[in-house]
Write a protein that holds these residues in place. Structure first.
Motif, PDB file in Angstrom:
ATOM      1  N   GLN A   1     103.320  92.466 -25.222  1.00  0.00           N
ATOM      2  CA  GLN A   1     104.194  93.508 -24.689  1.00  0.00           C
ATOM      3  C   GLN A   1     103.465  94.246 -23.569  1.00  0.00           C
ATOM      4  O   GLN A   1     102.285  94.570 -23.694  1.00  0.00           O
ATOM      5  CB  GLN A   1     104.576  94.496 -25.793  1.00  0.00           C
ATOM      6  CG  GLN A   1     105.633  95.499 -25.415  1.00  0.00           C
ATOM      7  CD  GLN A   1     107.023  94.904 -25.411  1.00  0.00           C
ATOM      8  OE1 GLN A   1     107.204  93.765 -25.831  1.00  0.00           O
ATOM      9  NE2 GLN A   1     107.985  95.652 -24.919  1.00  0.00           N
TER      10      GLN A   1
ATOM     11  N   GLN B   1     103.914  97.631 -21.072  1.00  0.00           N
ATOM     12  CA  GLN B   1     104.655  98.843 -20.723  1.00  0.00           C
ATOM     13  C   GLN B   1     104.336  99.226 -19.290  1.00  0.00           C
ATOM     14  O   GLN B   1     103.163  99.208 -18.883  1.00  0.00           O
ATOM     15  CB  GLN B   1     104.290  99.974 -21.680  1.00  0.00           C
ATOM     16  CG  GLN B   1     104.767  99.718 -23.102  1.00  0.00           C
ATOM     17  CD  GLN B   1     104.447 100.862 -24.045  1.00  0.00           C
ATOM     18  OE1 GLN B   1     103.462 101.559 -23.868  1.00  0.00           O
ATOM     19  NE2 GLN B   1     105.287 101.035 -25.040  1.00  0.00           N
TER      20      GLN B   1
ATOM     21  N   THR C   1      98.419  92.663 -16.722  1.00  0.00           N
ATOM     22  CA  THR C   1      98.980  91.330 -16.898  1.00  0.00           C
ATOM     23  C   THR C   1      97.962  90.311 -16.413  1.00  0.00           C
ATOM     24  O   THR C   1      98.156  89.665 -15.401  1.00  0.00           O
ATOM     25  CB  THR C   1     100.282  91.205 -16.107  1.00  0.00           C
ATOM     26  OG1 THR C   1     100.046  91.666 -14.777  1.00  0.00           O
ATOM     27  CG2 THR C   1     101.366  92.049 -16.720  1.00  0.00           C
TER      28      THR C   1
ATOM     29  N   LYS D   1     106.623  89.676 -15.260  1.00  0.00           N
ATOM     30  CA  LYS D   1     106.842  88.433 -16.012  1.00  0.00           C
ATOM     31  C   LYS D   1     105.467  87.831 -16.251  1.00  0.00           C
ATOM     32  O   LYS D   1     104.678  87.743 -15.317  1.00  0.00           O
ATOM     33  CB  LYS D   1     107.719  87.482 -15.199  1.00  0.00           C
ATOM     34  CG  LYS D   1     107.781  86.063 -15.733  1.00  0.00           C
ATOM     35  CD  LYS D   1     108.646  85.975 -16.965  1.00  0.00           C
ATOM     36  CE  LYS D   1     108.792  84.513 -17.405  1.00  0.00           C
ATOM     37  NZ  LYS D   1     109.614  84.398 -18.635  1.00  0.00           N
TER      38      LYS D   1
ATOM     39  N   ASP E   1     110.730  90.063 -17.710  1.00  0.00           N
ATOM     40  CA  ASP E   1     110.809  90.428 -19.120  1.00  0.00           C
ATOM     41  C   ASP E   1     110.535  91.904 -19.390  1.00  0.00           C
ATOM     42  O   ASP E   1     110.993  92.442 -20.394  1.00  0.00           O
ATOM     43  CB  ASP E   1     109.795  89.595 -19.923  1.00  0.00           C
ATOM     44  CG  ASP E   1     110.070  88.113 -19.835  1.00  0.00           C
ATOM     45  OD1 ASP E   1     109.106  87.331 -19.770  1.00  0.00           O
ATOM     46  OD2 ASP E   1     111.260  87.737 -19.818  1.00  0.00           O
ATOM     47  N   PHE E   2     109.736  92.529 -18.540  1.00  0.00           N
ATOM     48  CA  PHE E   2     109.295  93.908 -18.786  1.00  0.00           C
ATOM     49  C   PHE E   2     109.688  94.775 -17.596  1.00  0.00           C
ATOM     50  O   PHE E   2     109.488  94.380 -16.444  1.00  0.00           O
ATOM     51  CB  PHE E   2     107.780  93.953 -18.994  1.00  0.00           C
ATOM     52  CG  PHE E   2     107.302  93.043 -20.088  1.00  0.00           C
ATOM     53  CD1 PHE E   2     106.643  91.867 -19.786  1.00  0.00           C
ATOM     54  CD2 PHE E   2     107.543  93.357 -21.412  1.00  0.00           C
ATOM     55  CE1 PHE E   2     106.213  91.009 -20.781  1.00  0.00           C
ATOM     56  CE2 PHE E   2     107.114  92.507 -22.425  1.00  0.00           C
ATOM     57  CZ  PHE E   2     106.446  91.336 -22.107  1.00  0.00           C
ATOM     58  N   TRP E   3     110.207  95.969 -17.913  1.00  0.00           N
ATOM     59  CA  TRP E   3     110.700  96.890 -16.898  1.00  0.00           C
ATOM     60  C   TRP E   3     110.215  98.302 -17.158  1.00  0.00           C
ATOM     61  O   TRP E   3     110.082  98.714 -18.321  1.00  0.00           O
ATOM     62  CB  TRP E   3     112.229  96.900 -16.894  1.00  0.00           C
ATOM     63  CG  TRP E   3     112.825  95.620 -16.410  1.00  0.00           C
ATOM     64  CD1 TRP E   3     113.065  94.496 -17.155  1.00  0.00           C
ATOM     65  CD2 TRP E   3     113.252  95.320 -15.080  1.00  0.00           C
ATOM     66  NE1 TRP E   3     113.609  93.510 -16.360  1.00  0.00           N
ATOM     67  CE2 TRP E   3     113.736  93.996 -15.075  1.00  0.00           C
ATOM     68  CE3 TRP E   3     113.260  96.038 -13.887  1.00  0.00           C
ATOM     69  CZ2 TRP E   3     114.239  93.382 -13.934  1.00  0.00           C
ATOM     70  CZ3 TRP E   3     113.760  95.423 -12.744  1.00  0.00           C
ATOM     71  CH2 TRP E   3     114.238  94.109 -12.774  1.00  0.00           C
TER      72      TRP E   3
END
Length: 132
Positions: free
Chosen positions: A1, A3, A28, A98, A120-122
């Motif tokens: 995950q 954030q 990431t 992503k 996938d993550f915002w």
């Protein structure tokens, strides 16, 4: 995950500049795409700029020559430097990410993807308002 938290939005006059920041809870590392999107009221979300972990960078036509995407790995932060702002740049700006677990999957990606469905993550967004 992952954030993502954006900051740096605000109100400026046309011709002014802003720098948006996107802080990631964990960077990431490895294989990823990170991008900036924007959405104005009544309009679809559109990609502004994307940076892949191998350095591939893509800009929307509306951003070319005015915006620069960059990152500071040490600070786990993605930036969007916006110069020569126009009233039509007014929107909520979002950071997105992503992540791929292997190079084999990463190399199959769409390079510099500016399509929101690929992420996938915002973050929660930061408002940019440009007045004429």
């Amino acid at each position: 995950q992952v954030q993502l938290v954006e900051s740096g939005g605000g109100s400026v006059q046309a011709g002014g500049s802003l720098r948006l920041s996107c802080a990631a809870s964990r960077y990431t590392s490895g294989y990823y795409q990170m991008a900036w999107f924007r959405q104005a009221p009544g309009k679809e979300r559109e990609g502004v700029a994307c940076r892949d972990s191998d350095g591939w960078t893509t800009y929307a036509d509306s951003a070319k020559g005015r915006f620069t995407i960059s990152q500071d790995n040490a600070k786990n932060t993605l930036y969007l430097q916006m110069n020569s702002l126009k009233p039509e740049d007014t929107a909520m700006y979002y950071c997105a990410a992503k992540v791929w677990s292997t190079y084999g999957l990463f190399r199959l990606r769409t390079k510099g993807n500016l399509g929101p469905e690929g992420y996938d993550f915002w973050g929660q967004g930061t408002q940019v308002t440009v007045s004429s």
